[in-house]
Design a protein around this motif. Structure first.
Motif, PDB file in Angstrom:
ATOM      1  N   ALA A  89      -8.710 -13.830  46.344  1.00  0.00           N
ATOM      2  CA  ALA A  89      -9.433 -14.043  45.092  1.00  0.00           C
ATOM      3  C   ALA A  89     -10.925 -14.075  45.379  1.00  0.00           C
ATOM      4  CB  ALA A  89      -8.971 -15.344  44.434  1.00  0.00           C
ATOM      5  N   LEU A 118     -14.701 -19.811  44.550  1.00  0.00           N
ATOM      6  CA  LEU A 118     -14.334 -18.440  44.880  1.00  0.00           C
ATOM      7  C   LEU A 118     -15.409 -17.798  45.755  1.00  0.00           C
ATOM      8  CD1 LEU A 118     -13.049 -17.194  41.405  1.00  0.00           C
ATOM      9  CD2 LEU A 118     -11.663 -17.619  43.431  1.00  0.00           C
ATOM     10  N   ASN A 168     -14.254 -12.153  37.935  1.00  0.00           N
ATOM     11  CA  ASN A 168     -13.395 -12.692  38.997  1.00  0.00           C
ATOM     12  C   ASN A 168     -12.234 -11.737  39.200  1.00  0.00           C
ATOM     13  OD1 ASN A 168     -15.001 -15.008  38.918  1.00  0.00           O
ATOM     14  ND2 ASN A 168     -13.572 -16.107  37.575  1.00  0.00           N
ATOM     15  N   LEU A 170      -8.250 -11.797  40.840  1.00  0.00           N
ATOM     16  CA  LEU A 170      -7.142 -12.555  41.410  1.00  0.00           C
ATOM     17  C   LEU A 170      -6.062 -11.585  41.826  1.00  0.00           C
ATOM     18  CD1 LEU A 170      -6.864 -15.387  38.725  1.00  0.00           C
ATOM     19  CD2 LEU A 170      -8.130 -15.461  40.861  1.00  0.00           C
ATOM     20  N   ALA A 174      -1.931 -14.667  43.982  1.00  0.00           N
ATOM     21  CA  ALA A 174      -2.767 -15.850  43.830  1.00  0.00           C
ATOM     22  C   ALA A 174      -2.214 -16.742  42.746  1.00  0.00           C
ATOM     23  CB  ALA A 174      -4.206 -15.439  43.487  1.00  0.00           C
ATOM     24  N   GLY A 453     -10.860 -21.191  43.794  1.00  0.00           N
ATOM     25  CA  GLY A 453      -9.671 -20.484  44.234  1.00  0.00           C
ATOM     26  C   GLY A 453      -8.460 -21.381  44.103  1.00  0.00           C
TER      27      GLY A 453
END
Length: 1227
Positions: A89, A118, A168, A170, A174, A453
């Protein structure tokens, strides 16, 4: 000119690095973005790749933190490369400086403690935003597509090339990602940058773009249209979104509903067209929207019938402002929409006002009405993704189980906005007191994506969605669902992976919830009414509150809690009997030597300190250690010894020691049990005043175990033998889900459960034949067996058998022997018959050979399950040789003959299977009555066996045995229902310590030596061949023995029956014989004045002792009754202050002895204290009617011959001495 060169000329790079970077940008756009414009994109003109590249670079420059240079450290990444190579991530933000990034990371980690921000990557994303089937939005380029989540998407973004400056990513594994998704997910933070919007790139107007809307009506007018339906009519309606329901899939059709409101009306809108499902991402509660081309349709299954439905021509316009006469409605929100609340406001709500309706169902259980609110907060903990449970703002629970699964799972750090959510207060004590629960009318919107995260889901927390699916099927209440989720999480930690597989836990927890809580069914769930009715009703509208709901506890937690409370929960003075301050040093140390603390699992029946009854789940196993000879309840965290009983086969309502081996290996839940802690103290306290000084304790330890009956168990996963046993009794073995999980014994035999049960059926049907050898298939393991009836069992003892030697053990192993009758011949089997019905070939009514079975080492673990009078099938596996059962006394002839008094050593891999009465042939269904105590007292046998209730227990010595236990000498006082009592002496120095020897429990004492004391009393003594078995459990640790029988003194005096030891008498006090009061040294017992009168004793502590004896007459005879200790004060009728004053007056003198019918042998007749006591002893307060419980002394004098002279005549007669009694209680 070359398009790339035109592109470079327009941007004028400042060096070779920028020139190379720009070439990479142009190449990337030409390969991944331009084909989507020149191919399937809407027509309207040709678009050059250099123009598109210039537009992209303008967008990049506008979003940079600095403008004097190009971001050569960033690179464009394709969707396929992002999915295949980015496995962690991450976050990307083109406008960040280094300081801004550090501040962002610090703020993110402070918002959600325990998580890391993150990591940043220098990647750029461009592509097209397009809708996917099911309403999802996708970011697409020529290499692939990835799901894109937006906070506040606009219809203007669809089918447009966009540049994402802040996002972001992922990956699919995740936290927060659906495991069924093949790829990851891009979270778009903020708005994307539209690349060359409008006709600059030759694009037509997309859906939702501003255009002149004609004929738009408000909600009030649309309500009239809804009531007066016109075929083919289409309307455009604007209003405020009052509610938004989640996407549902019913019978293969995906749809969602929302409502448009104004100040007085509300209209439902149904969207089921697959090309319009993406609207659910654009619509949010409180937003002003306009929906065009709506038609009126009839919704079957909903009593409201008419509803507005979106068509293929319908479009949605968000943030719409009406320009005609209805402008005043633009700013008015739905008055029925609750005010948005946060946790800071929520904690100040008066819960009593929020939940006015309460109904009491049963003791402690109440029904409450939930309250509908709106709420905004931050997810701080993911309790269980699969179960839909989260914690918001650290203190508020959130349950999403009554809605369909979210496409994007919530992550810790997400900011959420909830509308029409139900507030519940304390629905389950295992969760936060404040709970929010969504239904089909609730809406959840993520307003800010998490910046941390997410940790990977806990592998022991069920996350496969089984519990929500069961909830949908069973429609249970929220309180029951929360309790089940917590139980599932606890069982995952305590049972996985050694006992159950992961997929079993949820179904197991649900089954246990139905068995324990017994919830009432709620019927069918009406989804349309739940979403659309103004008078809202759903499964969480009403919920139960039970503060005393059962609490699960693992075996290790149970043992640790008992261990921590063993010494902290007790003061030594509380372990002494009443009047403990007057006990001598030896009496104090003897009283402290052994004590017991018993707590019931149900606080209503015992322990009032706990509010919730306990549950414990585990597998019943044979003893795992040689130092134990009791059954074990074990889970992944540990094991605990158990004293177990079960219902008798012969007599209804009677209990007996557990004998059914089918329970071994079964996963059970113990609902009702007693937790026992036995304390052992070796001490040398000089007096009562020194009890607070631990230095006088030389050694102490404890033992923890459970007591329960098999009648109080819930079978969660039966063993194969228990499943067979239940089926033979006509009971259902258990849930199909659990039956498929039987793996313990299947793995031992290498076959599946279905194959095993099929083979068993073949075995049992084939066993009806007269053949001795039975086969079932080549895959089964052969074995031989014989049926035995246990006639006598010795106790376990440590013996030097010369086997299984270990360093430091001196060759001592636990051993015991069983005398048994062998029924019939040895039988061969193709596979283990277990506890199948007894066959004709296994029985021979004409002969019963006797043999002695010797158990040592590992085989001694069968001790708790072998009992006299019970039948067992002894199995020798992996052989067809009948000679394995040839005992030491047999010859080596081919025909196997079992002789009397022969001996057979039981091997460690041999098995025993109990044969219950239903499995025996009719010839062997004999009922054996338990021996009674009164018969033992009157008999003359040296070895006796009997059953009796323990009413008292004391330790006799204070030495430590080789096994580590102190106080191995025990004296038990046992009695029966008619009042007969007996004392039993046990020497446990050479045997594993037996649990369950507690007052209130009923014991079976086998092969004890009956002895007569010098005074004529009968008692029993433990021998190496003796055994003790708990056959019935007392209700509580303070269980009182049955009341002593009422006795007449005249009958009691001439009765020679030893069993009449205790009795109740009622009579009048004739006179006092003597009264003795004395201050004694607590150490040596000598008279104590200012100091101890003994020259060899230096003790400085003393105790006050009192004794009295009087004559009582009940009309049938007289008795001399002795009183001592705390009984003397109430006998004299003195108040506490008078008794204390009498003790002070005697301090200087030390002691006094008073003979009311004679004179004092110590003091002068003018002594005021003597005269006072004489007056007290002869007062009407003392010479009164008394009701006493007494024990008959064993040293009764025999009849005496006496000579009397009257005048000149002499008379000789036999005189019966008075009955000698000791008072135990004054009623």
């Amino acid at each position: 000119m070359d398009p790339m060169q035109r592109f470079l000329d327009q941007l004028k790079p400042g060096g070779e690095a920028e020139s190379a970077w720009l070439k990479e940008i142009f190449t990337f756009i030409t390969e991944h973005l331009h084909p989507l414009l020149s191919g399937p994109a809407p027509s309207g003109g040709s678009v050059c790749s250099d123009q598109l590249s210039v537009c992209v670079m303008k967008s990049i420059k506008e979003n940079m933190a600095v403008t004097h240079t190009l971001p050569v450290s960033y690179r464009l990444v394709s969707v396929s490369e992002l999915l295949s190579k980015q496995h962690l991530a991450c976050v990307s933000n083109l406008s960040w400086s280094t300081n801004q990034q550090r501040a962002w990371e610090k703020e993110a980690e402070l918002a959600v403690p325990g998580y890391k921000a993150l990591p940043r990557v220098n990647l750029l994303l461009i592509g097209f935003l397009r809708e996917e089937r099911g309403g999802a939005w996708m970011l697409t380029d020529s290499s692939g597509r990835v799901r894109c989540e937006c906070l506040s998407p606009s219809p203007l973004w669809l089918n447009r090339p966009v540049f994402l400056p802040h996002w972001n990513y992922l990956p699919h594994n995740a936290s927060g990602q659906d495991t069924e998704e093949a790829g990851g997910c891009v979270e778009l933070i903020g708005s994307p940058v539209l690349l060359c919007p409008g006709s600059e790139l030759g694009l037509v107007v997309g859906p939702g773009e501003r255009a002149e809307l004609r004929g738009v009506i408000g909600v009030r007018q649309a309500a009239d249209v809804l009531q007066n339906r016109t075929r083919g009519q289409r309307v455009s309606v604007w209003g405020t979104v009052g509610s938004l329901c989640p996407l549902l899939v019913v019978s293969g059709t995906t749809f969602f509903c929302f409502s448009l409101t104004d100040d007085s009306h509300s209209l439902p809108v149904l969207v089921k067209d697959s090309s319009r499902l993406w609207w659910t991402q654009c619509v949010c509660v409180g937003q002003s929207v306009c929906v065009t081309a709506l038609r009126v349709c009839v919704l079957r299954g909903w009593r409201g019938n008419n509803i507005l439905c979106a068509t293929e021509q319908s479009e949605i316009h968000t943030n719409y402002t009406h320009t005609q006469e209805y402008t005043h409605s633009d700013t008015q929100l739905d008055t029925s929409t609750p005010r948005m609340m946060s946790h800071a406001e929520e904690v100040h709500v008066t819960w009593e006002e929020a939940e006015p309706e309460r109904h009491i169902l049963q003791s402690g259980v109440r029904m409450k009405q939930s309250r509908i609110i709106s709420y905004e907060g931050t997810v701080t903990k993911v309790v269980s993704e699969g179960a839909g449970l989260y914690v918001v703002d650290g203190k508020v629970g959130l349950c999403l189980a009554y809605q369909p699964n979210l496409r994007r799972k919530l992550r810790a750090g997400d900011s959420v906005e909830l509308h029409h959510v139900h507030f519940l207060y304390r629905p389950c004590p295992d969760f936060p007191s404040s709970m929010l629960c969504t239904c089909l009318r609730s809406s959840l919107r993520v307003t800010s994506f998490s910046r941390v995260g997410g940790s990977l889901p806990d592998s022991s927390c069920p996350g496969d969605g089984v519990l929500p699916r069961l909830l949908l099927e069973k429609n249970m209440g929220v309180s029951e669902y929360l309790w089940t989720c917590h139980l599932s999480s606890q069982l995952s930690h305590s049972l996985l992976p050694s006992v159950l597989k992961q997929q079993c836990v949820c179904a197991l927890s649900w089954k246990l919830m139905e068995d324990i809580l017994k919830p009432e069914g709620r019927g069918r769930r009406h989804i349309y009414s739940e979403m659309l009715d103004e008078s809202h009703t759903c499964p969480v509208t009403q919920y139960s509150v039970d503060p005393a709901v059962h609490k699960y506890i693992s075996v290790s937690e149970l043992c640790q809690s008992l261990q921590s409370e063993c010494w902290s929960s007790v003061s030594l003075s509380s372990l002494l009997p009443p009047g403990g301050s007057s006990l001598s040093s030896s009496q104090i140390n003897s009283a402290l030597a052994w004590s017991c603390r018993s707590l019931t699992s149900d606080p209503q029946r015992g322990d009032k300190l706990r509010q919730r009854p306990l549950l414990v789940v585990g597998v019943l196993e044979l003893p795992s250690q040689q130092s134990e000879h009791s059954l074990q309840l074990r889970d992944r965290t540990g094991g605990v010894a158990c004293v177990v009983t079960e219902a008798s086969q012969e007599e209804e309502g009677r209990q007996t020691a557990v004998f059914n081996t089918a329970w071994i290996g079964s996963l059970v839940c113990v609902k009702q049990f007693t937790m026992v802690t036995e304390r052992f103290i070796q001490s040398d306290f000089p007096s009562y005043q020194h009890l607070d000084q631990d230095k006088f304790i030389t050694h102490r330890h404890y033992r923890v175990y459970l007591q329960f009956s098999l009648d109080h168990l819930h079978i969660l996963s039966p063993s194969v033998a228990l499943e067979t046993h239940l089926r033979q009794r006509g009971e259902e073995p258990g849930d199909d889900v659990m039956r498929r999980k039987q793996t313990v014994e299947e793995e031992e035999d290498g076959v599946t459960g279905k194959k095993r049960r099929r083979d068993e059926a073949a075995d049992h049907s084939h066993s009806a034949s007269t053949s001795v050898t039975m086969t079932t298939g080549s895959s089964s393991r052969p074995c031989v067996s014989m049926v035995i009836r246990v006639e006598q069992k010795e106790g376990v003892a440590w013996r030097n058998m010369g086997v299984e030697l270990k360093s430091g053990d001196a060759g001592l192993t636990p051993c015991f022997s069983v005398r048994a009758a062998v029924i019939g011949a040895v039988t061969s089997w193709g596979r283990d018959p277990k506890n199948g019905p007894m066959t004709d070939s296994e029985a021979d009514a004409e002969r019963e050979d006797k043999m002695m079975l010797v158990f040592s080492g590992v085989s001694a673990r069968w001790f708790p399950l072998l009992h006299p009078g019970c039948f067992y099938r002894l199995i020798a596996p992996n052989t067809q040789d009948h000679s394995v059962f040839i005992s030491c006394g047999d010859s080596g002839r081919s025909q196997v003959q079992l002789h009397t008094d022969s001996t057979l050593q039981v091997q460690s891999d041999w098995r025993f299977h109990s044969l219950t009465r239903q499995l025996l042939l009719h010839t062997y269904r004999q009922v054996v009555s338990p021996p009674v105590l009164s018969a033992v007292i009157d008999c003359s046998s040296e070895l006796v066996s009997f059953q009796a209730l323990v009413c008292d227990r004391i330790s006799l010595n204070e030495r430590t045995s080789d096994s580590g236990h102190t106080h191995t000498g025990v004296r038990l006082t046992v009695c029966d229902k008619v009042g007969s009592s007996l004392q039993v002496y046990l020497d446990l120095s050479h045997t594993p310590y037996p649990p369950g020897l507690l007052p209130g429990n009923t014991l079976l004492l086998s092969s004890f030596q009956r002895r007569v004391s010098r005074s004529g009393g009968v008692y029993c003594r433990y021998l190496p061949v003796s055994s003790v078995t708990v056959v019935r459990l007392g209700e509580t640790s303070t269980a009182q023995p049955p009341p002593a029988p009422m006795m007449h003194l005249g009958v009691w005096a001439v009765s020679g029956q030893q069993r009449c030891i205790m009795g109740q008498i009622k009579g009048h006090v004739v006179c006092f014989l003597f009264l003795q009061l004395q201050w004694s040294c607590s150490t040596c017992g000598s008279v104590y004045t200012q100091s101890c009168s003994s020259s060899q004793c230096r003790s400085t502590s003393s105790v006050f002792e009192s004794k009295a004896k009087l004559v009582i007459d009940d009309g049938t005879g007289e008795a001399h009754v002795g009183f001592s200790g705390v009984l003397v004060r109430p006998l004299l009728g003195l108040a506490d202050s008078q008794w204390e004053g009498l003790q002070r007056a005697l301090r200087v003198r030390g002691h006094i002895r008073v003979y009311p019918r004679g004179r004092s042998l110590v003091c002068d007749s003018d002594d005021s204290l003597l005269l006072y006591l004489l007056c007290v002893c002869s007062s009407d307060v003392v010479c009164r009617q008394l009701s006493l419980t007494c024990r008959k002394n064993t040293n009764q004098r025999a009849e005496e011959t006496k000579r009397f002279s009257r005048g000149d005549r002499d008379f000789i007669t036999r005189m019966t001495p008075p009955l000698q009694l000791t008072c135990l209680q004054i009623h």
